[in-house]
Design a protein around this motif. Structure first.
Motif, PDB file in Angstrom:
ATOM      1  N   GLU A   1       1.035  -1.204  -0.071  1.00 10.34           N
ATOM      2  CA  GLU A   1      -0.497  -0.112   0.078  1.00 10.34           C
ATOM      3  C   GLU A   1       0.754   1.496  -0.110  1.00 10.34           C
ATOM      4  O   GLU A   1       0.674   1.973  -0.798  1.00 10.34           O
ATOM      5  CB  GLU A   1      -0.976   0.075   1.649  1.00 10.34           C
ATOM      6  CG  GLU A   1      -2.414  -0.718   0.979  1.00 10.34           C
ATOM      7  CD  GLU A   1      -3.285  -1.474   2.154  1.00 10.34           C
ATOM      8  OE1 GLU A   1      -2.325  -0.589   4.269  1.00 10.34           O
ATOM      9  OE2 GLU A   1      -4.158  -0.575   2.003  1.00 10.34           O
ATOM     10  N   GLU A   2       1.787   1.152   0.441  1.00 13.95           N
ATOM     11  CA  GLU A   2       3.070   2.576   0.807  1.00 13.95           C
ATOM     12  C   GLU A   2       3.487   2.547  -0.637  1.00 13.95           C
ATOM     13  O   GLU A   2       3.775   3.977  -1.326  1.00 13.95           O
ATOM     14  CB  GLU A   2       4.154   2.359   1.632  1.00 13.95           C
ATOM     15  CG  GLU A   2       3.680   2.168   3.497  1.00 13.95           C
ATOM     16  CD  GLU A   2       4.374   2.205   3.752  1.00 13.95           C
ATOM     17  OE1 GLU A   2       5.448   1.757   3.647  1.00 13.95           O
ATOM     18  OE2 GLU A   2       4.614   2.357   5.492  1.00 13.95           O
ATOM     19  N   LEU A   3       3.388   1.075  -1.337  1.00 14.48           N
ATOM     20  CA  LEU A   3       4.455   1.724  -2.442  1.00 14.48           C
ATOM     21  C   LEU A   3       3.581   2.171  -3.375  1.00 14.48           C
ATOM     22  O   LEU A   3       4.048   2.804  -4.599  1.00 14.48           O
ATOM     23  CB  LEU A   3       5.231   0.541  -3.398  1.00 14.48           C
ATOM     24  CG  LEU A   3       6.572   0.211  -2.428  1.00 14.48           C
ATOM     25  CD1 LEU A   3       7.078  -1.335  -2.761  1.00 14.48           C
ATOM     26  CD2 LEU A   3       7.677   1.379  -2.350  1.00 14.48           C
ATOM     27  N   ILE A   4       2.029   1.824  -3.799  1.00 19.74           N
ATOM     28  CA  ILE A   4       0.817   1.398  -4.680  1.00 19.74           C
ATOM     29  C   ILE A   4       1.018   3.472  -4.754  1.00 19.74           C
ATOM     30  O   ILE A   4       0.856   4.333  -5.406  1.00 19.74           O
ATOM     31  CB  ILE A   4      -0.049   0.725  -4.765  1.00 19.74           C
ATOM     32  CG1 ILE A   4       1.211  -0.255  -5.208  1.00 19.74           C
ATOM     33  CG2 ILE A   4      -1.482   1.439  -5.543  1.00 19.74           C
ATOM     34  CD1 ILE A   4      -0.644  -1.542  -4.827  1.00 19.74           C
ATOM     35  N   GLY A   5       0.649   3.569  -3.025  1.00 23.83           N
ATOM     36  CA  GLY A   5       0.152   4.997  -2.722  1.00 23.83           C
ATOM     37  C   GLY A   5      -1.059   5.471  -3.014  1.00 23.83           C
ATOM     38  O   GLY A   5      -2.425   3.799  -3.161  1.00 23.83           O
TER      39      GLY A   5
END
Length: 296
Positions: free
Chosen positions: A105-109
Motif C-alpha cells: 500500500e505504501e508503494l502503490i499510494g
C-alpha cells in the motif's frame, strides 16, 4: 471465584487448543525444512544463469537492450508500474500478511489507476478486493508449495507484459527470512534489469567457461536466458515468502502454546484453592454437625 468443575472444564478446553497449536507448529516446521531444501537444490542452476548473463554483458555490453530499457520518456500517469505481491493463503501467522500488504500500500499510494497489481495468495487478493483496489483477475496463484512450474508461468506472463509495453516497471514485494527469529517485507525492482545487480558469481558451484562461443549471437542468447533469470528470482521470492510464512506461524503457535501453559498453571492454582476451600467447608460442616449433636 469459579468452582472446581468450571475450572476443570476450562483447563480441558485449553489443553485441547494446545494440541492444535502443537500440531500446526510441527506441520509448519516440516514444510519449512522442505522449502529450504528445494531452494538449496535449485541454487546452483540460478547461480550459473546469473554468471552467464554477467559474462555476456562483460564481452557484449550492448546485449539485452530491451530488458535494460528504462523508458524514461514515460513519466507520471503515462508510466505503468506492475507490482507482484506475494502473500499467504491462510492466517494464524502473526504479522506476516499485514507487513507485506502494508508495504504494498505504501508503494502503490493513493492512486492505483496507473498501476497493475498481481497478487499471489488468497489473503492478499481478498484484502485488495475489499479495498476496491484493482487487481489482475486472471492472475490467481496459490502460495502453497511453490514450484518451478508455477514460477515459470508467473515470470513468463510478467515478462511478456513488459516486452509488449503494457507495464514499464516490475516490482516484486515479498518476505525475506533474515534468520530463524526475524522476517522482513522487502521490495525489489525486477524489470527493467540493472547491470550492477548482475554480477559474476564467486561460488564453487559455478564453473568458468570464459572462452565459450555464443550462437547464433550474444543478443539472442541473452534474450533466451533472461526469462530463466527472472523465473529464478520469482521462484526464490515464492520460496522465501513460503519459508517466512511458516516461520512466522511457528513463532505464533509457540507463543500461543506458551500462553496456554501459563493459563493452565494459573488455573491449576485456582483449582487447588477451590478444591481446598471445598474440603475445608466440608470439614467445617461435619465438625459443626458433631458439636450440634453433642449439645443436643
Amino acid at each position: 471465584m469459579a468452582n472446581a468443575r468450571e475450572i476443570q472444564g476450562r483447563i480441558k478446553s485449553i489443553k485441547d487448543t494446545m494440541k492444535i497449536t502443537n500440531a500446526m507448529y510441527m506441520v509448519s516446521s516440516s514444510k519449512l525444512q522442505k522449502a529450504r531444501r528445494d531452494l538449496k537444490n535449485t541454487e546452483p542452476y540460478f547461480y550459473l544463469i546469473q554468471d552467464s548473463l554477467a559474462k555476456i554483458l562483460d564481452k557484449n555490453p550492448e546485449a539485452g537492450n530491451k530488458f535494460f530499457d528504462h523508458r524514461e520518456n514515460k513519466t507520471g500517469k503515462n508510466r505503468t508500474v506492475g507490482y507482484l505481491v506475494i502473500t499467504a493463503d491462510k492466517g494464524l501467522a502473526g504479522a506476516y500478511n499485514h507487513n507485506v500488504i502494508k508495504l504494498a500500500e505504501e508503494l502503490i499510494g493513493n492512486d492505483d489507476s496507473a498501476n497493475r497489481l498481481f497478487v499471489v495468495g488468497q489473503l492478499g487478493r481478498h484484502y485488495f478486493e475489499k479495498k476496491d483496489i484493482n487487481i489482475d483477475i486472471n492472475f490467481q496463484y496459490t502460495a502453497q508449495d511453490p514450484n518451478m512450474n508455477r514460477a515459470r508461468h508467473i515470470a513468463g506472463k510478467l515478462t511478456e507484459l513488459f516486452e509488449n509495453g503494457e507495464i514499464d516497471e516490475l516490482h516484486v514485494i515479498y518476505t525475506q527470512m533474515v534468520n530463524s527469529m526475524t522476517v522482513e517485507a522487502k521490495s525489489r525492482q525486477l524489470l527493467p534489469l540493472k547491470e550492477e545487480r548482475i554480477e559474476m558469481q564467486e561460488n564453487e558451484l559455478v564453473e568458468r567457461y570464459d572462452n565459450a562461443t555464443l550462437l547464433p549471437d550474444a543478443q539472442t542468447v541473452f534474450n533466451k536466458i533472461v526469462p530463466d533469470y527472472i523465473t529464478g528470482f520469482v521462484f526464490g521470492a515464492l520460496v522465501e515468502s513460503f519459508c517466512s510464512e511458516h516461520n512466522a506461524r511457528m513463532m505464533a503457535m509457540q507463543t500461543a502454546t506458551d500462553s496456554a501453559q501459563n493459563m493452565i498453571r494459573e488455573l491449576s492454582i485456582q483449582y487447588n484453592r477451590a478444591r481446598q476451600a471445598a474440603i475445608t467447608q466440608e470439614i467445617t460442616e461435619v465438625v459443626a454437625g458433631a458439636r450440634s449433636k453433642e449439645n443436643r
